[in-house]
Write an enzyme that holds these catalytic residues in place. Structure first.
Site, short mmCIF file in Angstrom:
data_model
loop_
_atom_site.label_atom_id
_atom_site.label_comp_id
_atom_site.label_asym_id
_atom_site.label_seq_id
_atom_site.Cartn_x
_atom_site.Cartn_y
_atom_site.Cartn_z
N GLU A 396 6.52 -5.17 4.21
CA GLU A 396 7.39 -4.67 3.34
C GLU A 396 7.53 -6.02 1.81
O GLU A 396 7.06 -6.13 0.59
CB GLU A 396 8.69 -4.29 3.42
N HIS A 399 4.66 -5.95 -0.18
CA HIS A 399 4.98 -5.16 -1.67
C HIS A 399 5.86 -5.84 -2.28
O HIS A 399 5.70 -5.44 -3.72
CB HIS A 399 5.33 -3.57 -0.98
#
Length: 607
Positions: A396, A399
């Site tokens: 994550e 991202h």
């Protein structure tokens, strides 16, 4: 007779320490500020409607309209992100349910108000557009965006039809919204007995933790309890998914696409052959998956391998229990090859409350990264102290930092990026963290554990997501052929795919037939194949970074800063991988094969 111990329940939102919560005040310090932007978006909607019918009149009109459209989209993005992320903190909170509904409604109004823009641009003769570009230097910023509009000309409808489609946008989101409410707020799972015999509430966040239990009874109980709960809602869930697929098919038909799959892939300008190559290549390598299943069965020492055994630890006497604080340190160390600039942004994210760490009652399950232009990104986690969660953190943050680089480098027009490239940034992080751990581990059992983690990553990201992609292809083809998606048909199709993908040594339990009912990605169709293509690209790029050093890192950081300033396929080529060929998929699956070879050899050593 003593009373049974109370079940361990999830904490309420207000019981989570502030330092473990994301700081959404970085978007809006107060709800009043949100309301001010809400009103501003209403004003911009009125303003942009004033350009309707006037774009072909002058370069000045076209430029001003595109600028207002950007302002509108940027503010709307922030409004919706804030409301939705507040709701995700606790889906039972009526205040943020209402805020999200209002933002969604306003978003549809904004889409409806701007629906004229693309058709009007398409109606401007090409020579006039060229003249506009020459007259108005600021229009150069929009050159690629205008080129992209012209590319999809045959699929754009008249202004009136586009406005009508935009107006029904809220209805189009209904299946996904309904599924989200049912799946995150309304479905309640029973309690099960853990390894110590204590009653513990089953949650989606704890489900994988239970499946990783060494106690087979716990794994089986969690597996059966989860799917029995979904089976009780099978008719409702099938109806919701059927509605979602019909929506996809409807939009593809009215936009004159060959199929819903063609429509979805054209949005990223990705050839449909990329999808077909993926399924075909992964199916060629299914014998390697069957070999992994056989090894798992052997190492677990079971007569039959069941679906609930897929996450059970197969390396005895090794357990990576990793706290959140320790995970941050390991991730930072693993990502050092990406350079100082990357590392400093990572630390900023860790230290400035970008991350919402712990599970609480009503919180949206899973993990994601999200954040509007003009603010830093945010990450939602549902933390458990294990290796999978450490890799989720790396994923994550991949991202998040991709978004950070793009948002701080690109103008708003090109600040977004396609999902096709998004999964590369996240998965490259995972690959680098794993390489770091393998380089610093000599113990054969620990090495086995880490290799098995990567084999599981391949199973979950390449094999499983390709199976999901094949299921999506099948469901849409059924609806396109006029067949309804009944619960029986969905279960039958899903079962046959599991039999194909896991092979003869796996007992495909009937519970798994219902797994389609709990996959949120099926409400964002033809998305999951990008996990598999992204994983393959990331495998190649991570190897280049470790092998070449700075030249590869520089290419990669440039890629992270590119946003949507070019087509995804071109951006990846510039970074170092060509996804129009099946070769990156083959190369990735050859790594799977090589790791499996080493795992089998290590298994013999430690016996």
């Amino acid at each position: 007779m003593s009373a049974a111990p109370a079940a361990r329940m999830l904490p309420k939102r207000n019981e989570i320490p502030d330092e473990m919560k994301w700081k959404l005040e970085d978007m809006y310090a107060t709800t009043e500020q949100w309301e001010q932007d809400f009103q501003e978006v209403r004003n911009l909607i009125v303003k942009i409607q004033g350009f309707a019918g006037k774009l072909a009149e002058s370069a000045h009109n076209l430029l001003d309209c595109l600028k207002v459209q950007d302002q509108l989209a940027e503010k709307m993005g922030r409004l919706y992100a804030y409301a939705r992320m507040r709701r995700d903190e606790d889906n039972t909170n009526a205040t943020y349910q209402a805020l999200t509904d209002r933002a969604a409604t306003l978003s549809v109004q904004a889409s409806s108000a701007t629906a004229f823009v693309t058709p009007e641009i398409l109606s401007i003769p090409p020579e006039t557009l060229e003249q506009f570009m020459a007259e108005e230097p600021e229009l150069q910023l929009y050159q690629f965006a205008l080129q992209e509009i012209l590319r999809t000309k045959e699929h754009v409808l008249s202004p009136a039809e586009e406005q009508l489609l935009a107006a029904v946008g809220e209805l189009a989101h209904a299946p996904g919204t309904i599924f989200g409410m049912l799946n995150n707020a309304d479905i309640k799972f029973p309690t099960i007995r853990d390894e110590n015999g204590e009653e513990v509430e089953l949650t989606k966040g704890r489900y994988i933790q239970f499946l990783e239990s060494k106690d087979r009874r716990v794994r089986k109980d969690a597996f059966e309890a989860l799917y029995a709960t979904y089976r009780q809602q099978k008719n409702t869930l099938a109806a919701i998914l059927n509605a979602s697929v019909k929506k996809d098919v409807f939009y593809a038909k009215v936009r004159k696409y060959e199929s819903a799959r063609h429509a979805a892939m054209d949005a990223d300008n990705i050839p449909v052959e990329v999808y077909d190559n993926l399924i075909r290549t992964v199916r060629e390598y299914l014998p390697e998956m069957y070999r992994y299943v056989r090894l798992r069965k052997k190492l677990l020492g079971v007569d039959e391998l069941h679906m609930y055994d897929l996450f059970a630890p197969i390396v005895p006497d090794v357990e990576f229990k990793i706290s959140y604080e320790e995970a941050k340190r390991i991730v930072a160390k693993g990502l050092e090859p990406l350079g100082e600039e990357y590392g400093s942004i990572l630390q900023e994210g860790f230290n400035s409350r970008w991350i919402d760490v712990h599970e609480n009652q009503g919180k949206t399950s899973g993990a994601y990264s999200w954040g509007p232009y003009g603010t830093h990104p945010f990450v939602l986690l549902n933390w458990q102290d294990n290796m999978n969660n450490m890799f989720t953190l790396a994923h994550e943050m991949g991202h998040a930092i991709h978004s950070y680089f793009t948002n701080t480098t690109q103008p708003f027009t090109y600040s977004d990026y396609t999902i096709f490239v998004a999964e590369v940034a996240s998965t490259c992080n995972e690959a680098l963290v794993l390489e770091h751990l393998l380089r610093t581990t000599s113990d054969p059992r620990e090495r086995m554990y880490l290799i098995n983690h990567q084999l599981e990553a391949f199973r979950g990201t390449v094999f499983r997501q390709t199976m999901f992609a094949e299921f999506e292809k099948m469901t849409h083809e059924k609806v396109e052929a006029g067949e309804p998606l009944t619960p029986e048909l969905l279960c039958q199709m899903y079962r046959e795919l599991n039999l194909d993908y896991y092979g003869p040594d796996m007992v495909v339990d009937e519970e798994i037939d219902m797994e389609w009912a709990r996959i949120p990605h099926f409400y964002n169709a033809f998305y999951v194949y990008k996990y598999a293509t992204g994983f393959s690209a990331a495998t190649a790029l991570s190897q280049q970074i470790l092998r070449e050093g700075k030249p590869a890192v520089d290419r990669y950081i440039r890629f992270l800063k590119s946003g949507s300033s070019d087509y995804s396929i071109n951006l990846l080529k510039a970074a170092g991988v060509d996804m129009t060929s099946p070769q990156p998929i083959r190369d990735a699956l050859d790594v799977f094969k090589k790791l499996l070879d080493e795992m089998e050899q290590l298994a013999e050593q430690v016996r």
